[in-house]
Scaffold this active site. Structure first.
Site, PDB file in Angstrom:
ATOM      1  N   TYR A 172       0.819  -1.187   0.081  1.00 43.04           N
ATOM      2  CA  TYR A 172       0.060  -0.037   0.146  1.00 43.04           C
ATOM      3  C   TYR A 172       0.861   1.342   0.087  1.00 43.04           C
ATOM      4  CZ  TYR A 172      -4.160  -2.763   1.205  1.00 43.04           C
ATOM      5  OH  TYR A 172      -4.952  -3.821   1.258  1.00 43.04           O
ATOM      6  N   HIS A 223      -0.689 -11.988  -0.752  1.00 41.66           N
ATOM      7  CA  HIS A 223      -1.533 -10.751  -1.404  1.00 41.66           C
ATOM      8  C   HIS A 223      -1.534 -10.904  -2.904  1.00 41.66           C
ATOM      9  CE1 HIS A 223      -2.428  -6.329  -1.277  1.00 41.66           C
ATOM     10  NE2 HIS A 223      -3.570  -6.931  -1.592  1.00 41.66           N
TER      11      HIS A 223
END
Length: 312
Positions: free
Chosen positions: A62, A125
């Site tokens: 992120y 992820h």
């Protein structure tokens, strides 16, 4: 009223029904359309740490680690992770590198940013960026995640991704304790139904993300025409408008219905809600506690877009 604290599958961890999502806090205007100043991001995390939310989700990827850096500063300001609080992060590749060695480096980077020596929960992820065979091969990311868990650097491991058939393959490996699915179990999309069933069958905890479809079910059709990070199809926009009208007739905010659609599903342990400012935390807690009449749910179900509009 919902059960606010819930077991996270068979992990032995208890988490809040709402999980704080932190992608927004990385300030990624290209993805979300606006910037989030560092001080506001830190204040948002400090608000989360004060309760009643006891579950926070972030990722190495992120904002190239900016979310984790800001969370680390908030943890330092708050005096560390509160007792009973579950902080989860995710391993991300560097470019095209999603090797076992990269998984190890990704975790090391995360721990340094967060100021921690270990995490309660660590996810693989978006494994759709590589093939299933590569992910599960010797020396690959799944093998390294298992090793990291065995070493105690992560108490538990999970997988977080999109395509439901692929996610089900990962669930059925038996290696993962927690699953994140996103955008695929909402008022507008039911494509994750078989995946939720498979997870329940295997005793894998489900964390449902993007229950607002990327924002439109929170902001409403007048404020947004984007669904799942792209321009919404006219059928989807019509469905949102119909749901807005149905909620208005019952005196229920649309975001409360969108959130509780996920919270009320017994297969789902926690629902991720992204926050960009401290007051959003309190709004989401209020939406989770909003009383919703039972006869609203079949009205909303009748407005569901056709499966051709689902993400699958």
């Amino acid at each position: 009223m919902i059960d606010w604290q819930r077991p996270l599958g068979g992990t032995g961890l208890d988490v809040s029904a709402v999980c704080a999502g932190t992608a927004l806090l990385a300030s990624m205007p290209k993805a979300f359309g606006y910037e989030v100043p560092e001080e506001r991001a830190i204040a948002t995390v400090v608000r989360v740490l004060a309760g009643p939310i006891t579950f926070l989700d972030t990722s190495n990827g992120y904002g190239d680690g900016e979310s984790e850096r800001r969370i680390g500063k908030a943890l330092a300001r708050a005096g560390g992770v509160p007792e009973g609080f579950v902080l989860a992060t995710k391993v991300d590749p560097a470019g095209a590198d999603f090797s076992g060695a990269r998984v190890r480096r990704s975790l090391e980077e995360s721990l340094e940013r967060l100021g921690l020596s270990r995490v309660p929960l660590l996810y693989l992820h978006d494994p759709e960026r590589i093939s299933f065979d590569d992910a599960t091969a010797r020396g690959g990311p799944v093998e390294e995640l298992v090793r990291i868990r065995d070493e105690g650097l992560a108490e538990h491991i999970g997988v977080a991704g999109g395509p439901v058939e692929l996610m089900e393959r990962f669930v059925r490996t038996g290696e993962f304790e927690v699953l994140i699915t996103h955008n695929r179990w909402t008022l507008l999309d039911r494509s994750a139904g078989p995946l939720l069933d498979a997870a329940a069958e295997r005793g894998v905890a489900v964390v449902n993300a993007a229950c607002f479809g990327g924002g439109i079910l929170a902001k409403g059709s007048a404020a947004s025409d984007r669904y799942a990070y792209r321009t919404a199809h006219p059928e989807v926009l019509d469905a949102v408008r119909g749901m807005e009208a149905a909620c208005a007739r019952h005196g229920v905010p649309l975001p409360a219905a969108a959130l509780q659609f996920s919270l009320r599903d017994p297969r789902i342990a926690s629902t991720v809600v992204g926050f960009s400012r401290p007051e959003r935390v309190d709004e989401s807690v209020a939406h989770a506690d909003t009383e919703i009449p039972e006869d609203l749910w079949p009205e909303l179900d009748a407005l569901l877009p056709s499966s051709e509009r689902w993400l699958h």
